[in-house]
Design an enzyme around this catalytic site. Structure first.
Site, mmCIF file in Angstrom:
data_model
loop_
_atom_site.group_PDB
_atom_site.id
_atom_site.type_symbol
_atom_site.label_atom_id
_atom_site.label_comp_id
_atom_site.label_asym_id
_atom_site.label_seq_id
_atom_site.Cartn_x
_atom_site.Cartn_y
_atom_site.Cartn_z
ATOM 1 N N ASP A 38 -10.374 13.282 -34.189
ATOM 2 C CA ASP A 38 -9.030 13.782 -34.431
ATOM 3 C C ASP A 38 -8.882 15.067 -33.600
ATOM 4 O OD1 ASP A 38 -6.658 14.796 -35.939
ATOM 5 O OD2 ASP A 38 -8.140 16.135 -36.833
ATOM 6 N N ASP A 255 -10.504 15.828 -40.209
ATOM 7 C CA ASP A 255 -10.420 16.864 -41.238
ATOM 8 C C ASP A 255 -9.231 16.695 -42.174
ATOM 9 O OD1 ASP A 255 -8.468 17.505 -39.259
ATOM 10 O OD2 ASP A 255 -8.341 19.522 -40.107
HETATM 11 P P1 ADP Z 1 -1.722 15.593 -36.076
HETATM 12 O O1 ADP Z 1 -2.219 16.480 -37.178
HETATM 13 O O2 ADP Z 1 -2.809 14.689 -35.536
HETATM 14 O O3 ADP Z 1 -1.011 16.335 -34.983
HETATM 15 P P2 ADP Z 1 0.510 14.673 -37.764
HETATM 16 O O4 ADP Z 1 0.876 13.272 -38.093
HETATM 17 O O5 ADP Z 1 0.138 15.591 -38.875
HETATM 18 O O6 ADP Z 1 -0.666 14.557 -36.689
HETATM 19 O O7 ADP Z 1 1.725 15.355 -36.996
HETATM 20 C C1 ADP Z 1 2.273 14.746 -35.872
HETATM 21 C C2 ADP Z 1 3.294 15.654 -35.267
HETATM 22 O O8 ADP Z 1 4.410 15.818 -36.162
HETATM 23 C C3 ADP Z 1 2.801 17.055 -35.009
HETATM 24 O O9 ADP Z 1 2.107 17.165 -33.803
HETATM 25 C C4 ADP Z 1 4.120 17.837 -35.006
HETATM 26 O O10 ADP Z 1 4.764 17.692 -33.774
HETATM 27 C C5 ADP Z 1 4.933 17.132 -36.069
HETATM 28 N N1 ADP Z 1 4.804 17.801 -37.373
HETATM 29 C C6 ADP Z 1 4.157 17.329 -38.461
HETATM 30 N N2 ADP Z 1 4.262 18.182 -39.499
HETATM 31 C C7 ADP Z 1 4.969 19.251 -39.056
HETATM 32 C C8 ADP Z 1 5.417 20.481 -39.661
HETATM 33 N N3 ADP Z 1 5.152 20.798 -40.933
HETATM 34 N N4 ADP Z 1 6.131 21.326 -38.885
HETATM 35 C C9 ADP Z 1 6.411 21.032 -37.604
HETATM 36 N N5 ADP Z 1 6.023 19.899 -36.998
HETATM 37 C C10 ADP Z 1 5.321 19.010 -37.696
HETATM 38 MG MG MG Z 2 -6.669 17.234 -38.063
#
Ligand code: ADP
Ligand code: MG
Length: 310
Positions: A38, A255
Protein backbone atom coordinates in the site's frame (compact mmCIF):
# COMPACT_ATOMS: atom_id res chain seq x y z
CA UNK A 1 10.32 -27.63 10.56
CA UNK A 2 9.76 -29.06 14.01
CA UNK A 3 7.36 -27.35 16.40
CA UNK A 4 10.45 -26.31 18.34
CA UNK A 5 11.98 -24.63 15.28
CA UNK A 6 8.73 -22.73 14.72
CA UNK A 7 8.69 -21.67 18.34
CA UNK A 8 12.28 -20.49 18.14
CA UNK A 9 11.55 -18.53 14.95
CA UNK A 10 8.52 -16.94 16.58
CA UNK A 11 10.73 -15.88 19.46
CA UNK A 12 13.41 -14.47 17.14
CA UNK A 13 10.72 -12.59 15.24
CA UNK A 14 9.30 -11.15 18.44
CA UNK A 15 12.73 -9.85 19.37
CA UNK A 16 12.68 -7.81 16.14
CA UNK A 17 9.13 -6.71 16.75
CA UNK A 18 7.84 -9.09 14.09
CA UNK A 19 4.77 -10.82 15.49
CA UNK A 20 3.87 -14.02 13.67
CA UNK A 21 0.38 -15.43 14.03
CA UNK A 22 1.08 -19.13 13.67
CA UNK A 23 3.31 -21.64 11.93
CA UNK A 24 1.40 -21.66 8.63
CA UNK A 25 2.06 -17.99 8.05
CA UNK A 26 5.70 -18.51 8.96
CA UNK A 27 5.97 -21.31 6.41
CA UNK A 28 4.24 -19.44 3.56
CA UNK A 29 6.54 -16.42 3.79
CA UNK A 30 9.57 -18.30 2.41
CA UNK A 31 7.74 -18.86 -0.90
CA UNK A 32 6.70 -15.26 -1.55
CA UNK A 33 7.21 -14.10 -5.19
CA UNK A 34 5.41 -10.76 -4.98
CA UNK A 35 5.18 -8.18 -2.23
CA UNK A 36 2.34 -5.72 -2.77
CA UNK A 37 2.72 -2.48 -0.83
CA UNK A 38 0.00 0.00 0.00
CA UNK A 39 1.28 3.54 -0.59
CA UNK A 40 -0.03 5.89 2.10
CA UNK A 41 1.22 5.03 5.58
CA UNK A 42 3.07 1.94 4.34
CA UNK A 43 5.68 3.11 1.83
CA UNK A 44 5.19 6.69 2.98
CA UNK A 45 5.40 7.97 6.52
CA UNK A 46 1.66 8.58 6.62
CA UNK A 47 2.49 11.94 8.13
CA UNK A 48 1.04 14.05 5.41
CA UNK A 49 1.72 17.78 5.42
CA UNK A 50 -0.07 20.51 3.54
CA UNK A 51 2.43 22.34 1.34
CA UNK A 52 0.10 24.82 -0.30
CA UNK A 53 -3.47 26.02 -0.11
CA UNK A 54 -5.07 28.01 -2.88
CA UNK A 55 -8.38 29.85 -2.89
CA UNK A 56 -9.90 30.22 -6.36
CA UNK A 57 -12.73 32.54 -5.44
CA UNK A 58 -13.04 35.70 -3.40
CA UNK A 59 -13.41 33.69 -0.21
CA UNK A 60 -11.22 34.82 2.69
CA UNK A 61 -8.29 32.46 3.25
CA UNK A 62 -9.04 32.00 6.95
CA UNK A 63 -12.68 31.26 6.22
CA UNK A 64 -11.67 28.79 3.51
CA UNK A 65 -9.38 26.89 5.88
CA UNK A 66 -11.96 26.94 8.67
CA UNK A 67 -14.56 25.47 6.32
CA UNK A 68 -12.14 22.75 5.19
CA UNK A 69 -11.09 21.86 8.74
CA UNK A 70 -14.67 21.77 9.96
CA UNK A 71 -15.55 19.24 7.26
CA UNK A 72 -12.41 17.10 7.66
CA UNK A 73 -12.49 17.05 11.47
CA UNK A 74 -14.73 13.96 11.37
CA UNK A 75 -12.47 12.02 8.98
CA UNK A 76 -9.81 9.53 10.04
CA UNK A 77 -7.94 9.80 6.74
CA UNK A 78 -4.28 10.90 6.93
CA UNK A 79 -5.07 13.63 4.37
CA UNK A 80 -7.83 14.96 6.60
CA UNK A 81 -5.55 15.10 9.62
CA UNK A 82 -2.96 17.06 7.64
CA UNK A 83 -5.55 19.53 6.46
CA UNK A 84 -7.01 20.10 9.94
CA UNK A 85 -3.53 20.57 11.38
CA UNK A 86 -2.65 23.14 8.72
CA UNK A 87 -5.87 25.06 9.21
CA UNK A 88 -5.48 25.03 12.98
CA UNK A 89 -1.95 26.39 12.65
CA UNK A 90 -3.14 29.12 10.30
CA UNK A 91 -6.02 30.05 12.56
CA UNK A 92 -4.00 30.28 15.76
CA UNK A 93 -0.71 31.63 14.49
CA UNK A 94 -1.27 33.76 11.40
CA UNK A 95 -1.96 37.41 12.10
CA UNK A 96 -5.29 38.30 10.60
CA UNK A 97 -7.52 41.34 10.28
CA UNK A 98 -10.41 39.29 11.53
CA UNK A 99 -8.57 38.40 14.72
CA UNK A 100 -10.97 37.62 17.49
CA UNK A 101 -10.74 36.75 21.17
CA UNK A 102 -11.06 33.02 20.47
CA UNK A 103 -7.64 32.97 18.85
CA UNK A 104 -5.86 32.30 22.11
CA UNK A 105 -8.48 29.96 23.41
CA UNK A 106 -7.11 26.70 22.07
CA UNK A 107 -9.47 24.88 19.73
CA UNK A 108 -12.65 26.11 21.31
CA UNK A 109 -15.13 27.48 18.88
CA UNK A 110 -12.96 27.84 15.83
CA UNK A 111 -14.48 24.86 14.02
CA UNK A 112 -17.95 25.22 12.58
CA UNK A 113 -20.58 22.57 13.17
CA UNK A 114 -20.59 19.92 10.49
CA UNK A 115 -23.56 17.63 9.95
CA UNK A 116 -24.56 14.80 7.60
CA UNK A 117 -20.93 13.76 7.33
CA UNK A 118 -20.26 11.00 4.78
CA UNK A 119 -16.89 9.45 3.93
CA UNK A 120 -17.07 8.63 0.22
CA UNK A 121 -14.78 5.61 -0.36
CA UNK A 122 -11.84 6.31 -2.64
CA UNK A 123 -13.02 9.89 -3.15
CA UNK A 124 -13.17 12.03 -0.03
CA UNK A 125 -15.80 13.46 2.25
CA UNK A 126 -19.05 15.32 1.98
CA UNK A 127 -21.01 17.14 4.66
CA UNK A 128 -22.95 20.18 5.52
CA UNK A 129 -21.14 23.07 7.24
CA UNK A 130 -23.01 26.15 8.34
CA UNK A 131 -25.84 25.21 5.98
CA UNK A 132 -23.44 24.91 3.04
CA UNK A 133 -22.90 21.72 1.08
CA UNK A 134 -19.18 20.93 1.25
CA UNK A 135 -17.24 18.37 -0.80
CA UNK A 136 -13.54 17.69 -0.18
CA UNK A 137 -11.61 15.11 -2.15
CA UNK A 138 -10.30 14.13 -5.54
CA UNK A 139 -11.40 14.80 -9.13
CA UNK A 140 -13.84 11.91 -9.09
CA UNK A 141 -15.71 13.33 -6.11
CA UNK A 142 -16.04 16.69 -7.83
CA UNK A 143 -16.99 15.48 -11.30
CA UNK A 144 -19.41 12.85 -10.02
CA UNK A 145 -21.22 15.68 -8.28
CA UNK A 146 -21.73 17.42 -11.58
CA UNK A 147 -18.95 20.00 -11.43
CA UNK A 148 -16.36 20.57 -14.13
CA UNK A 149 -12.70 21.21 -13.33
CA UNK A 150 -11.50 24.33 -15.14
CA UNK A 151 -8.14 24.34 -16.94
CA UNK A 152 -6.27 26.47 -14.39
CA UNK A 153 -7.33 24.19 -11.53
CA UNK A 154 -6.43 21.08 -13.52
CA UNK A 155 -3.00 22.60 -14.16
CA UNK A 156 -2.56 23.25 -10.43
CA UNK A 157 -3.40 19.59 -9.70
CA UNK A 158 -1.07 18.20 -12.35
CA UNK A 159 1.85 20.24 -11.00
CA UNK A 160 1.28 18.87 -7.50
CA UNK A 161 0.91 15.31 -8.75
CA UNK A 162 4.05 15.39 -10.83
CA UNK A 163 5.84 16.36 -7.63
CA UNK A 164 4.48 13.22 -5.90
CA UNK A 165 1.89 15.25 -3.98
CA UNK A 166 -1.86 14.73 -3.70
CA UNK A 167 -4.20 17.51 -4.73
CA UNK A 168 -7.29 17.94 -2.59
CA UNK A 169 -10.21 19.83 -4.10
CA UNK A 170 -12.74 21.79 -2.08
CA UNK A 171 -16.23 22.60 -3.33
CA UNK A 172 -18.82 24.67 -1.51
CA UNK A 173 -22.42 24.82 -2.75
CA UNK A 174 -21.38 23.43 -6.15
CA UNK A 175 -18.52 25.89 -6.65
CA UNK A 176 -14.85 24.87 -6.59
CA UNK A 177 -13.56 27.31 -4.01
CA UNK A 178 -10.02 26.06 -3.51
CA UNK A 179 -7.49 23.25 -3.37
CA UNK A 180 -4.67 22.04 -1.18
CA UNK A 181 -1.43 20.22 -1.95
CA UNK A 182 -0.46 17.47 0.45
CA UNK A 183 2.96 15.83 0.61
CA UNK A 184 3.69 12.57 2.37
CA UNK A 185 7.40 11.70 2.35
CA UNK A 186 8.65 8.16 1.78
CA UNK A 187 9.87 6.21 4.77
CA UNK A 188 13.64 6.46 4.96
CA UNK A 189 14.21 2.74 4.46
CA UNK A 190 11.65 2.29 1.66
CA UNK A 191 14.00 2.41 -1.35
CA UNK A 192 16.61 0.14 0.27
CA UNK A 193 13.96 -2.46 1.10
CA UNK A 194 12.60 -2.43 -2.46
CA UNK A 195 16.12 -2.94 -3.78
CA UNK A 196 16.69 -5.75 -1.28
CA UNK A 197 13.53 -7.57 -2.35
CA UNK A 198 14.53 -7.31 -6.02
CA UNK A 199 17.91 -8.83 -5.16
CA UNK A 200 16.08 -11.73 -3.49
CA UNK A 201 14.16 -12.29 -6.74
CA UNK A 202 10.94 -10.94 -5.25
CA UNK A 203 8.87 -8.48 -7.30
CA UNK A 204 7.59 -5.35 -5.52
CA UNK A 205 4.22 -3.85 -6.49
CA UNK A 206 2.48 -0.68 -5.27
CA UNK A 207 -1.28 -0.37 -4.89
CA UNK A 208 -3.12 2.81 -3.94
CA UNK A 209 -6.39 4.65 -4.05
CA UNK A 210 -4.51 7.79 -4.99
CA UNK A 211 -4.39 9.08 -8.55
CA UNK A 212 -2.13 7.71 -11.29
CA UNK A 213 0.20 10.66 -11.61
CA UNK A 214 1.01 10.90 -7.88
CA UNK A 215 1.26 7.11 -7.62
CA UNK A 216 3.73 6.91 -10.48
CA UNK A 217 5.85 9.75 -9.12
CA UNK A 218 6.07 8.02 -5.72
CA UNK A 219 6.76 4.61 -7.30
CA UNK A 220 9.56 6.07 -9.36
CA UNK A 221 11.16 7.61 -6.27
CA UNK A 222 11.09 4.31 -4.40
CA UNK A 223 12.07 2.09 -7.33
CA UNK A 224 8.82 0.20 -7.98
CA UNK A 225 7.89 -0.40 -11.62
CA UNK A 226 4.58 -2.18 -11.18
CA UNK A 227 1.88 0.26 -10.00
CA UNK A 228 -1.89 -0.09 -9.56
CA UNK A 229 -3.50 3.31 -8.86
CA UNK A 230 -7.02 4.64 -8.36
CA UNK A 231 -7.93 1.32 -6.81
CA UNK A 232 -11.14 1.35 -4.80
CA UNK A 233 -10.92 -0.11 -1.28
CA UNK A 234 -12.48 -3.44 -2.34
CA UNK A 235 -10.20 -3.52 -5.37
CA UNK A 236 -7.01 -4.03 -3.38
CA UNK A 237 -8.02 -7.63 -2.58
CA UNK A 238 -8.78 -8.12 -6.29
CA UNK A 239 -5.23 -7.04 -7.13
CA UNK A 240 -3.90 -9.64 -4.67
CA UNK A 241 -6.07 -12.35 -6.24
CA UNK A 242 -5.03 -11.43 -9.76
CA UNK A 243 -1.39 -12.10 -8.83
CA UNK A 244 -2.34 -15.34 -7.07
CA UNK A 245 -4.28 -16.57 -10.07
CA UNK A 246 -1.09 -17.22 -12.00
CA UNK A 247 0.25 -19.38 -9.19
CA UNK A 248 2.28 -16.73 -7.40
CA UNK A 249 2.62 -16.53 -3.65
CA UNK A 250 1.69 -13.01 -2.62
CA UNK A 251 2.52 -10.93 0.44
CA UNK A 252 0.51 -7.78 1.10
CA UNK A 253 1.85 -5.00 3.34
CA UNK A 254 -0.63 -2.38 4.54
CA UNK A 255 -1.80 -0.21 7.38
CA UNK A 256 -5.32 0.99 6.68
CA UNK A 257 -8.88 -0.22 7.10
CA UNK A 258 -8.91 -0.19 3.30
CA UNK A 259 -6.10 -2.71 3.23
CA UNK A 260 -7.67 -5.32 5.48
CA UNK A 261 -9.52 -7.32 2.76
CA UNK A 262 -6.25 -7.46 0.79
CA UNK A 263 -4.27 -8.45 3.90
CA UNK A 264 -6.74 -11.28 4.50
CA UNK A 265 -6.71 -12.38 0.84
CA UNK A 266 -2.90 -12.47 0.60
CA UNK A 267 -0.91 -15.64 1.28
CA UNK A 268 1.03 -13.56 3.75
CA UNK A 269 -0.61 -10.42 5.16
CA UNK A 270 1.73 -8.05 6.95
CA UNK A 271 0.27 -5.15 8.92
CA UNK A 272 2.22 -2.07 9.86
CA UNK A 273 2.22 -1.85 13.67
CA UNK A 274 1.32 1.83 13.64
CA UNK A 275 -1.67 1.01 11.42
CA UNK A 276 -5.32 0.54 12.26
CA UNK A 277 -6.58 -2.29 14.48
CA UNK A 278 -8.64 -3.67 11.61
CA UNK A 279 -5.52 -4.15 9.48
CA UNK A 280 -3.63 -5.72 12.38
CA UNK A 281 -6.46 -8.19 12.93
CA UNK A 282 -6.62 -9.19 9.27
CA UNK A 283 -2.88 -9.82 8.97
CA UNK A 284 -0.68 -12.88 9.62
CA UNK A 285 2.26 -10.74 10.64
CA UNK A 286 2.45 -7.50 12.56
CA UNK A 287 5.52 -5.34 12.03
CA UNK A 288 5.58 -3.60 15.40
CA UNK A 289 8.41 -1.20 14.55
CA UNK A 290 6.50 -0.05 11.44
CA UNK A 291 9.83 -0.39 9.65
CA UNK A 292 9.74 -1.87 6.15
CA UNK A 293 13.07 -3.64 6.71
CA UNK A 294 11.06 -6.11 8.77
CA UNK A 295 9.34 -7.34 5.59
CA UNK A 296 12.73 -8.77 4.65
CA UNK A 297 13.39 -9.91 8.23
CA UNK A 298 10.14 -11.88 8.14
CA UNK A 299 10.86 -13.54 4.80
CA UNK A 300 14.45 -14.36 5.82
CA UNK A 301 13.27 -15.86 9.07
CA UNK A 302 10.88 -18.14 7.22
CA UNK A 303 13.56 -19.19 4.72
CA UNK A 304 16.03 -19.97 7.52
CA UNK A 305 13.50 -21.89 9.57
CA UNK A 306 12.29 -24.06 6.73
CA UNK A 307 15.58 -24.72 4.99
CA UNK A 308 17.25 -26.05 8.15
CA UNK A 309 15.26 -29.31 8.05
CA UNK A 310 15.85 -30.16 4.41
P1 ADP B 1 -5.29 5.60 -0.24
O1 ADP B 1 -5.23 5.68 1.26
O2 ADP B 1 -4.59 4.37 -0.77
O3 ADP B 1 -4.83 6.85 -0.92
P2 ADP B 1 -8.22 5.95 -0.18
O4 ADP B 1 -9.24 5.07 -0.81
O5 ADP B 1 -8.24 6.13 1.29
O6 ADP B 1 -6.81 5.36 -0.68
O7 ADP B 1 -8.32 7.40 -0.82
C1 ADP B 1 -8.29 7.56 -2.20
C2 ADP B 1 -8.26 9.02 -2.53
O8 ADP B 1 -9.50 9.64 -2.13
C3 ADP B 1 -7.19 9.80 -1.80
O9 ADP B 1 -5.95 9.72 -2.44
C4 ADP B 1 -7.78 11.21 -1.83
O10 ADP B 1 -7.56 11.80 -3.08
C5 ADP B 1 -9.27 10.96 -1.67
N1 ADP B 1 -9.67 11.07 -0.26
C6 ADP B 1 -10.06 10.06 0.55
N2 ADP B 1 -10.40 10.51 1.77
C7 ADP B 1 -10.19 11.85 1.76
C8 ADP B 1 -10.35 12.90 2.74
N3 ADP B 1 -10.79 12.66 3.98
N4 ADP B 1 -10.04 14.15 2.35
C9 ADP B 1 -9.59 14.41 1.11
N5 ADP B 1 -9.43 13.48 0.17
C10 ADP B 1 -9.72 12.21 0.47
MG1 MG C 1 -2.36 3.19 3.86
Amino acid sequence: ATPTAVMVATGVGAKHGVLIKGGDALERAQKVNYVIFDKTGTLTQGKATVTTAKVFTGMDRGEFLRLVASAEASSEHPLAKAVVEYARHFHFFEPSETKDSQKNDKDSGWLLDASDFIAVPGRGVQCSVDGKHVLIGNRKLVTENGMAIPKHIEKFLVELEEGAQTGVLVACDDVLVGALGVADPLKREAAVVIEGLCKMGIRPVMVTGDNWRTAQAVAKEVGIHDVRAEVMPAGKAEVVRSFQSNGSVVAMVGDGINDSPALAAADVGMAIGAGTDVAIEAADYVLMRSNLEDVITAIDLSKKTFSRIR
